[in-house]
Scaffold this motif. Structure first.
Motif, mmCIF file in Angstrom:
data_model
loop_
_atom_site.group_PDB
_atom_site.id
_atom_site.type_symbol
_atom_site.label_atom_id
_atom_site.label_comp_id
_atom_site.label_asym_id
_atom_site.label_seq_id
_atom_site.Cartn_x
_atom_site.Cartn_y
_atom_site.Cartn_z
ATOM 1 N N ILE A 1 -54.863 29.650 -19.827
ATOM 2 C CA ILE A 1 -54.767 30.696 -20.840
ATOM 3 C C ILE A 1 -56.167 31.019 -21.355
ATOM 4 C CG2 ILE A 1 -53.797 31.269 -23.078
ATOM 5 C CD1 ILE A 1 -51.676 29.026 -22.492
ATOM 6 N N ASP A 2 -56.558 32.290 -21.257
ATOM 7 C CA ASP A 2 -57.832 32.700 -21.842
ATOM 8 C C ASP A 2 -57.577 33.402 -23.173
ATOM 9 O OD1 ASP A 2 -57.020 35.321 -21.212
ATOM 10 O OD2 ASP A 2 -58.204 35.361 -19.371
ATOM 11 N N GLU A 3 -58.663 33.751 -23.861
ATOM 12 C CA GLU A 3 -58.552 34.303 -25.212
ATOM 13 C C GLU A 3 -57.897 35.680 -25.237
ATOM 14 O OE1 GLU A 3 -61.844 31.259 -25.395
ATOM 15 O OE2 GLU A 3 -61.194 32.817 -23.978
ATOM 16 N N GLU A 4 -57.901 36.379 -24.115
ATOM 17 C CA GLU A 4 -57.305 37.721 -24.040
ATOM 18 C C GLU A 4 -55.828 37.682 -23.676
ATOM 19 O OE1 GLU A 4 -59.119 40.248 -25.094
ATOM 20 O OE2 GLU A 4 -60.643 38.703 -25.442
ATOM 21 N N HIS A 5 -55.304 36.509 -23.408
ATOM 22 C CA HIS A 5 -53.888 36.381 -23.038
ATOM 23 C C HIS A 5 -52.994 36.997 -24.102
ATOM 24 C CE1 HIS A 5 -49.989 34.488 -22.295
ATOM 25 N NE2 HIS A 5 -50.417 34.154 -21.087
ATOM 26 N N TYR A 6 -51.921 37.627 -23.671
ATOM 27 C CA TYR A 6 -50.955 38.221 -24.603
ATOM 28 C C TYR A 6 -50.430 37.153 -25.554
ATOM 29 C CZ TYR A 6 -47.014 40.959 -26.292
ATOM 30 O OH TYR A 6 -46.131 41.635 -27.095
ATOM 31 N N LYS A 7 -50.273 37.516 -26.815
ATOM 32 C CA LYS A 7 -49.845 36.558 -27.835
ATOM 33 C C LYS A 7 -48.447 36.900 -28.339
ATOM 34 C CE LYS A 7 -53.986 37.440 -29.050
ATOM 35 N NZ LYS A 7 -54.658 37.377 -27.747
ATOM 36 N N GLU A 8 -47.524 35.982 -28.089
ATOM 37 C CA GLU A 8 -46.130 36.150 -28.512
ATOM 38 C C GLU A 8 -45.574 34.782 -28.908
ATOM 39 O OE1 GLU A 8 -42.086 38.515 -27.117
ATOM 40 O OE2 GLU A 8 -43.591 37.967 -25.630
ATOM 41 N N PRO A 9 -45.883 34.329 -30.128
ATOM 42 C CA PRO A 9 -45.460 32.990 -30.552
ATOM 43 C C PRO A 9 -43.947 32.815 -30.473
ATOM 44 C CG PRO A 9 -47.010 33.955 -32.122
ATOM 45 C CD PRO A 9 -46.620 35.052 -31.186
ATOM 46 N N ILE A 10 -43.521 31.577 -30.219
ATOM 47 C CA ILE A 10 -42.091 31.275 -30.171
ATOM 48 C C ILE A 10 -41.681 30.357 -31.324
ATOM 49 C CG2 ILE A 10 -41.959 31.640 -27.677
ATOM 50 C CD1 ILE A 10 -41.900 28.563 -27.370
ATOM 51 N N SER A 11 -42.595 30.125 -32.256
ATOM 52 C CA SER A 11 -42.273 29.353 -33.462
ATOM 53 C C SER A 11 -42.856 30.079 -34.663
ATOM 54 C CB SER A 11 -42.852 27.936 -33.389
ATOM 55 O OG SER A 11 -44.275 27.975 -33.435
ATOM 56 N N PHE A 12 -42.303 29.805 -35.838
ATOM 57 C CA PHE A 12 -42.854 30.408 -37.055
ATOM 58 C C PHE A 12 -44.256 29.870 -37.340
ATOM 59 C CE2 PHE A 12 -38.184 30.689 -37.920
ATOM 60 C CZ PHE A 12 -38.100 32.054 -37.718
ATOM 61 N N TYR A 13 -44.496 28.630 -36.946
ATOM 62 C CA TYR A 13 -45.842 28.066 -37.091
ATOM 63 C C TYR A 13 -46.854 28.893 -36.310
ATOM 64 C CZ TYR A 13 -49.772 25.038 -35.892
ATOM 65 O OH TYR A 13 -51.037 24.550 -35.657
ATOM 66 N N GLY A 14 -46.558 29.167 -35.048
ATOM 67 C CA GLY A 14 -47.454 29.982 -34.241
ATOM 68 C C GLY A 14 -47.623 31.377 -34.818
ATOM 69 N N SER A 15 -46.542 31.932 -35.343
ATOM 70 C CA SER A 15 -46.590 33.280 -35.932
ATOM 71 C C SER A 15 -47.455 33.307 -37.188
ATOM 72 C CB SER A 15 -45.172 33.748 -36.278
ATOM 73 O OG SER A 15 -44.379 33.847 -35.120
ATOM 74 N N SER A 16 -47.321 32.297 -38.032
ATOM 75 C CA SER A 16 -48.079 32.286 -39.283
ATOM 76 C C SER A 16 -49.567 32.067 -39.032
ATOM 77 C CB SER A 16 -47.526 31.221 -40.240
ATOM 78 O OG SER A 16 -47.672 29.916 -39.710
ATOM 79 N N LYS A 17 -49.894 31.219 -38.067
ATOM 80 C CA LYS A 17 -51.310 30.998 -37.755
ATOM 81 C C LYS A 17 -51.930 32.249 -37.134
ATOM 82 C CE LYS A 17 -53.308 27.543 -38.061
ATOM 83 N NZ LYS A 17 -54.158 27.048 -39.169
ATOM 84 N N LEU A 18 -51.185 32.922 -36.270
ATOM 85 C CA LEU A 18 -51.690 34.153 -35.666
ATOM 86 C C LEU A 18 -51.847 35.252 -36.718
ATOM 87 C CD1 LEU A 18 -52.530 35.704 -33.128
ATOM 88 C CD2 LEU A 18 -50.105 36.248 -32.761
ATOM 89 N N SER A 19 -50.911 35.325 -37.646
ATOM 90 C CA SER A 19 -51.015 36.321 -38.725
ATOM 91 C C SER A 19 -52.311 36.151 -39.495
ATOM 92 C CB SER A 19 -49.822 36.200 -39.682
ATOM 93 O OG SER A 19 -48.620 36.513 -39.031
ATOM 94 N N SER A 20 -52.670 34.911 -39.803
ATOM 95 C CA SER A 20 -53.921 34.654 -40.522
ATOM 96 C C SER A 20 -55.129 35.063 -39.693
ATOM 97 C CB SER A 20 -54.017 33.173 -40.894
ATOM 98 O OG SER A 20 -53.076 32.850 -41.901
ATOM 99 N N GLU A 21 -55.025 34.873 -38.373
ATOM 100 C CA GLU A 21 -56.117 35.320 -37.503
ATOM 101 C C GLU A 21 -56.396 36.811 -37.674
ATOM 102 O OE1 GLU A 21 -56.325 34.484 -33.395
ATOM 103 O OE2 GLU A 21 -55.466 32.471 -33.558
ATOM 104 N N TYR A 22 -55.355 37.577 -37.907
ATOM 105 C CA TYR A 22 -55.519 39.029 -38.039
ATOM 106 C C TYR A 22 -56.132 39.427 -39.382
ATOM 107 C CZ TYR A 22 -52.698 39.589 -33.800
ATOM 108 O OH TYR A 22 -52.236 39.543 -32.513
ATOM 109 N N TYR A 23 -55.915 38.624 -40.404
ATOM 110 C CA TYR A 23 -56.511 38.920 -41.710
ATOM 111 C C TYR A 23 -58.022 38.711 -41.709
ATOM 112 C CZ TYR A 23 -52.245 39.594 -44.441
ATOM 113 O OH TYR A 23 -51.074 40.107 -44.964
ATOM 114 N N ILE A 24 -58.474 37.701 -41.004
ATOM 115 C CA ILE A 24 -59.878 37.296 -41.094
ATOM 116 C C ILE A 24 -60.848 38.376 -40.632
ATOM 117 C CG2 ILE A 24 -61.574 35.614 -40.227
ATOM 118 C CD1 ILE A 24 -59.228 33.543 -40.310
ATOM 119 N N PRO A 25 -60.640 39.021 -39.475
ATOM 120 C CA PRO A 25 -61.573 40.088 -39.083
ATOM 121 C C PRO A 25 -61.579 41.280 -40.044
ATOM 122 C CG PRO A 25 -60.279 39.350 -37.203
ATOM 123 C CD PRO A 25 -59.658 38.747 -38.425
ATOM 124 N N VAL A 26 -60.438 41.537 -40.691
ATOM 125 C CA VAL A 26 -60.392 42.627 -41.668
ATOM 126 C C VAL A 26 -61.265 42.282 -42.874
ATOM 127 C CG1 VAL A 26 -58.930 44.035 -43.159
ATOM 128 C CG2 VAL A 26 -58.092 43.323 -40.899
#
Length: 306
Positions: free
Chosen positions: A128-153
């Motif tokens: 898996i590289d950094e450009e791989h499509y992101k589709e979490p299958i747990s709420f943990y994965g979803s919440s961590k990814l959500s925070s990733e999106y806030y940081i660049p903003v």
């Protein structure tokens, strides 16, 4: 530099704090000790017992005037996230926004964020590289990814530098049984107590296991390198669960058996990272092989049991 580590009494955070202090940084820890432990705290670090959702955190930021913030505090248990997604989101999303707001209002130079392989979900390809499509299958994965999106903003709006590190399965000293790399500590506890080990599925599932000291070094390098980037932090190698158990059993030299149980639906079958971006842009590479890391981990826990 003046550096904050949220979750600095936890598994990875406390190892990072020790390293930062050895490098003569002035370190502050914020941890609510819900999963972190007092005995993990470095006596040379200043400690605030606080929840990352606490609005009073801003006063700590203004008082201490941090240069760098490592945001490691999180709800990391996948099973708990599924049972209580609201609590998971409060800690991992709202807590992160609270830290980002404090960074903004106190002129922090850079935030280094600990993320996870769980952001990717079931892989379409390996490694898996950094450009791989992101589709979490747990709420943990979803919440961590959500925070990733806030940081660049926050970075674009408020000139806050950042580096995001997505960890594979981290293991090592001070780890508890929760989290993605927790299988090592679960196996270890059973082996130390001469108990059979439970494996879900047939044991062929693979993961990218990385020793905590390698993860700490990636975090240290992120002070200087990797601004505005996301990096996979793993070994780029895969090991099956049954192979992992075999290595640990051989190191311990104990006669422990395996009990196989049904596969869990929320478990990903196979996962390992491609780490070329980290090698080239973060000026980092993993140094510790799996057997060495497991041996060091087991020696540490043996010293606790004796």
């Amino acid at each position: 530099m003046k550096i904050l580590v949220t979750g600095g009494a936890g598994f990875i955070g406390s190892n990072l704090v020790d390293k930062l202090i050895s490098l003569y940084h002035d370190v502050v820890v914020i941890d609510d000790l819900s999963t972190g432990r007092v005995e993990n705290l470095n006596s040379e670090a200043k400690f605030y017992k606080m929840d990352i959702c606490d609005k009073d955190i801003l006063e700590v930021f203004k008082k201490e005037k941090f240069d760098i913030v490592y945001h490691m505090a999180a709800q990391i248990d996948i099973q708990k996230s599924i049972k209580d997604p609201i609590n998971d989101a409060m800690i991992n999303i709202i807590g992160t926004i609270n830290i980002l707001e404090a960074c903004r209002k106190s002129n922090v130079n850079k935030i280094i964020y600990s993320s996870t392989a769980a952001a990717y979900g079931n892989p379409n390809y390996l490694g898996i590289d950094e450009e791989h499509y992101k589709e979490p299958i747990s709420f943990y994965g979803s919440s961590k990814l959500s925070s990733e999106y806030y940081i660049p903003v926050y970075s674009r709006l408020y000139d806050l530098d950042y580096t995001i590190l997505r960890y594979s399965n981290v293991y090592g000293i001070r780890q508890d049984k929760n989290g993605e790399g927790g299988v090592v500590s679960i196996f270890l506890e059973n082996i130390m107590n001469y108990k059979d080990v439970t494996i879900f599925g047939d044991g062929s599932a693979t993961r990218d296991y990385i020793y905590v000291e390698d993860v700490v070094n990636a975090n240290i390098n992120s002070i200087e390198y990797g601004n505005g980037e996301v990096f996979n932090i793993g070994t780029g190698k895969y090991t099956s669960v049954i192979e992992l158990f075999g290595i640990m059993k051989n190191i311990a030299n104990k006669n422990i058996d395996v009990v196989f149980e049904d596969e869990r639906l929320e478990d990903i079958k196979d996962s390992y990272f491609e780490i070329n971006k980290s090698l080239s842009m973060l000026n980092w590479k993993p140094e510790f092989c799996l057997e060495y890391g497991l041996r060091k981990t087991m020696e540490y826990y043996e010293s606790k049991y004796i």
